[in-house]
Design an enzyme around this catalytic site. Sequence first.
Site: not given
Ligand code: BES
Ligand code: ZN
Length: 499
Positions: A271, A345
Site C-alpha cells: 500500500k 478473502r
Molecule cells: N484491509 C483492506 C481493506 C480496508 C480498507 C480496511 C480501508 C479498512 C479500511 C483490504 O485488505 C484491502 O487492502 N483491500 C483492497 C484490495 C485491493 C487493493 C487488492 C481494496 O479493496 O481496495
Molecule cells: Zn489488504
Amino acid sequence: MNIEFSKSMPRKSASPSALAFLSFEDTVLPPEAEEIDLALKDSIQNALQCVDFTPNIENLADLVAFSRHGPTRVILVGAGRKEPIDTLLLEKLAAHAYNAVQTSGLKTLEIRFPTSCPQEAAHIALGVHLASYRFDKYHTDLARHKKPGITQVRIIVKDVEGAKAAYQALAFLADAIFFTRDQVSEPANTLYPSEFSKRLTDLAVPGLEIEVLGTKQLADLRMNALLGVGQGSARETQLVVMRWQGASNDSQPIGLVGKGVCFDSGGLSLKNCKGMETMKVDMAGAATVASVIYLLALKKEKVNVVGILPLAENMPGGQAQRPGDIVASMSGKTIEIVDTDAEGRLMLSDALWYCRQRFNPVLMVDVATLTGATVALGQEYAAMFSSDNMMSEQLLEAAGQEGEQIWRLPLARKLQKKLESSVADLKNYDGPEGGAISAALFLEQFTDGCPWAHLDIADVAWNRSSPCPTTPAGATGFGVRTLSRFISNNYRKHNNGTI
Ligand code: BES
Ligand code: ZN
Ligand code: ZN
C-alpha cells in the site's frame, strides 16, 4: 468511573458538580429542575437568557447557575418534541451530556432525565459508559484539559434496584464493546497474532473455551491460503477457535468468523503510506467476533457459538507471498494470488471452510474489514451480503434495534466471472469494479452451501471523527451489538427448550 442509580433527594450542599436535564420544545426548563431547588430553577432561567438555545436534538445548553448552595453547572440537553423517547435516543442524549462535561474539571455528573422505567435508566447508564471510552494508555503526560475528570455519574430514578438489575446485562455489553475497541486501538507493534491470542486466552470466563492453532497445525490442516498471507511476517500466523456451549451439546452451533489481520501493509502489493497508516484496524472483524462470544459467555446465554479467528500480519518480508503465486486452500480449491493486498478473502476462505467442516454450524456470519469499496456507504453503514433472505432480515432487524446501520448489497452473479483464473480455480482479485461484491462472491465459494452472511465493516470499524455521542473517535466496536442481538433474538434456547 463509577455509575450509580439513586432516588431524587433534596440538595443540601453543592460541591461543584454538573446536573443534566432534558429540554423539550414546549418545556425548555424541565420540571425536574424544580424538584431540586427553586432558587436553582430561577437561576437556570436567568442563565438561559444569555444563550441562544433551541432544544432540538443534538443541541445543548451548557450553563452555570447560582443558588444559595453555590454555583452548579447545568446541562440542558435538547430532546426536541415531547414524544416517547426510545432507549437508543436516551443513550445518545445521556452521552451528549457526559461529553459536555467530561474534561471540564468537575468530578460528578448527576443525570435527572424524566425516566419512567428502570430499563430507561439502565440505557442512560449505558450511553454514558460507552461515551466514556478512552484509549490513552500511551500518553505519558496528558494535558489537564484532555483528562477525563468525571469520576462519579449519578442517575436519578425511582426504582433503584430495578435499574441496577437492568444495567447488569448492559454493563456486560459495554465491557464487550470496550474489549473490541481496546484491541483495535492497540498498535500493531504490540498487538500481533500471538499477543492477540494470549489476550483471548486470558479472558477467563467459566465455560468459554479457547484453542490456539499455530503454524504447524495449520500446515497439517492444509490451510495454505491463510498461511500464505502471513508468510512474509516475522510473527507467527495463528488461528483461534473460541467456543461457548450454553445450550445442549447436541445442538448445532452458530459459526462466527472474523478477519484478524493485525497489520495490513498490502504485502508485496504494498500500500502507499496514506492507505497504510490505519491498517492496524484490519483485525476488527476478529475482535468483534471475540467480543460477541465473550459477551454471550458473560451473560451465560443458552446458545452454542463457535468463533473462528484467523490471525496474521500481511508483510512484505523475504518469505512473502508473491503476486502470481498459486496456493491450494484447505477446501482443495486452488487460488491465483493476483494482488497480495486482497489478503482478507484468502484467510477467510480457509477459516469459513474449517468452520463448516469441523463444526457443522446452522449458519455462518463473517465480519471483516474486507474492502476499500465500502467507501460507497461512507462511515454510516456497514455492507452486508447474504445467501439467505431470512438471515439477512434477522440481521437488519437486530441492527435497527441496536442503533447500528447495515445495508444489504447484492451478490451480483454476473460478477462471478471476475473470480475466474486462467491458471487456477479462482483468482483473488480482478480490479476495483464491484470490489465489495466480488470479494463477497469469493467468500461464498467456501461456505459449502451453509446459510451465510458477510459484514464488510471496513469503513465503520474506525471513526475518524466522532459522529455519534456514544462512540468517541477511534475504534467503534461496531457489530458487537448487532451480532449479539441477532443471536439472542433468534437462536437462544428458552428455558422450555424451544428457540
Ligand atoms: N484491509 C483492506 C481493506 C480496508 C480498507 C480496511 C480501508 C479498512 C479500511 C483490504 O485488505 C484491502 O487492502 N483491500 C483492497 C484490495 C485491493 C487493493 C487488492 C481494496 O479493496 O481496495
Ligand atoms: Zn489488504
Ligand atoms: Zn486487509
